[in-house]
Design a protein around this motif. Structure first.
Motif: not given
Length: 242
Positions: A58, A60, A65, A67, A90, A94
């Protein structure tokens, strides 16, 4: 004694292995971050960690988010959903990443409004010219037993700063704020000698906390609620945070 020594040795070995795995993970994610940042310089990558799916990481981006695979060759933009529980992984992740330490907020720089016994607490980043902020203020009229700390966050227009200064410099900030946001009574101009440096500090605070829209509600447990939520949604969130 031998058993004790064996246990101690096993614990020490486990610690070494754990440290080795952590170091390896750090090297992998550091390399992956460097690769993605070089290939996609427009992204502001705040961190990378393993995703709940093997081989997936993931990324950030603060408000989102995405991937990627271990090599950084591919990026997937979209929510990760658990089909068994139908939960948005997700969104939950988050929310966890973006949690804020409520106790660390400089509440003395906020407009304080107490409703009922004020036992529940929220902080709100709000722009005086934001229509959704005004909608939230109307909603708050029907939410009881809550203390609302509003950080004036003038990000929309130059007039947002003008109105924020006027509200902050008024004799009764809470009354002036509600009069404008709910009843549309504009505040009187701020006197020239009023110290409004708090507003620049609020802007820096919001940017540091990745507040990208108004209103942004912060619950006492650190979770945030973006947008003008309904009274039912807010009461439910307050109940789970209290």
């Amino acid at each position: 004694m031998r058993n004790v020594m064996r246990i101690a040795a096993a614990a020490a070995l486990a610690a070494v292995v754990a440290l080795g795995c952590t170091a390896h993970a750090d090297q992998t994610t550091d390399k992956l971050k460097a690769t993605l940042q070089a290939r996609l310089p427009e992204l502001q990558i705040k961190g990378i960690s393993k995703a709940p799916i093997a081989g997936l990481y993931e990324v950030n981006l603060g408000t989102q988010l995405v991937y990627t695979d271990a090599s950084g060759d591919y990026v997937i933009a979209g929510d990760l959903v658990d089909t068994k529980t139908r939960s948005n992984l997700s969104e939950a992740r988050l929310s966890e990443i973006n949690k804020i330490d409520f106790a660390s907020l400089p509440l003395e720089r906020a407009v304080k409004v107490v409703k009922g016994n004020g036992s529940r607490r929220i902080a709100v980043f709000s722009d005086p010219n934001c229509p959704y902020c005004k909608q939230l203020e109307t909603t708050l009229k029907s939410v009881d037993n809550v203390t609302v700390y509003t950080f004036l966050y003038p990000v929309l227009t130059p007039d947002s700063m003008t109105k924020s200064k006027a509200i902050w410099c008024s004799a009764d900030r809470a009354k002036t704020w509600e009069a404008w946001m709910v009843d549309r009574h504009p505040p009187a101009s701020a006197p020239a000698n009023c110290d409004t440096s708090v507003l620049q500090k609020n802007l820096a605070l919001g940017q540091g906390l990745n507040v990208t829209g108004t209103p942004t509600i912060i619950l006492s447990d650190g979770r945030r609620l973006p947008g003008a939520v309904s009274a039912d949604e807010l009461n439910e969130a307050l109940a789970s945070a209290h």
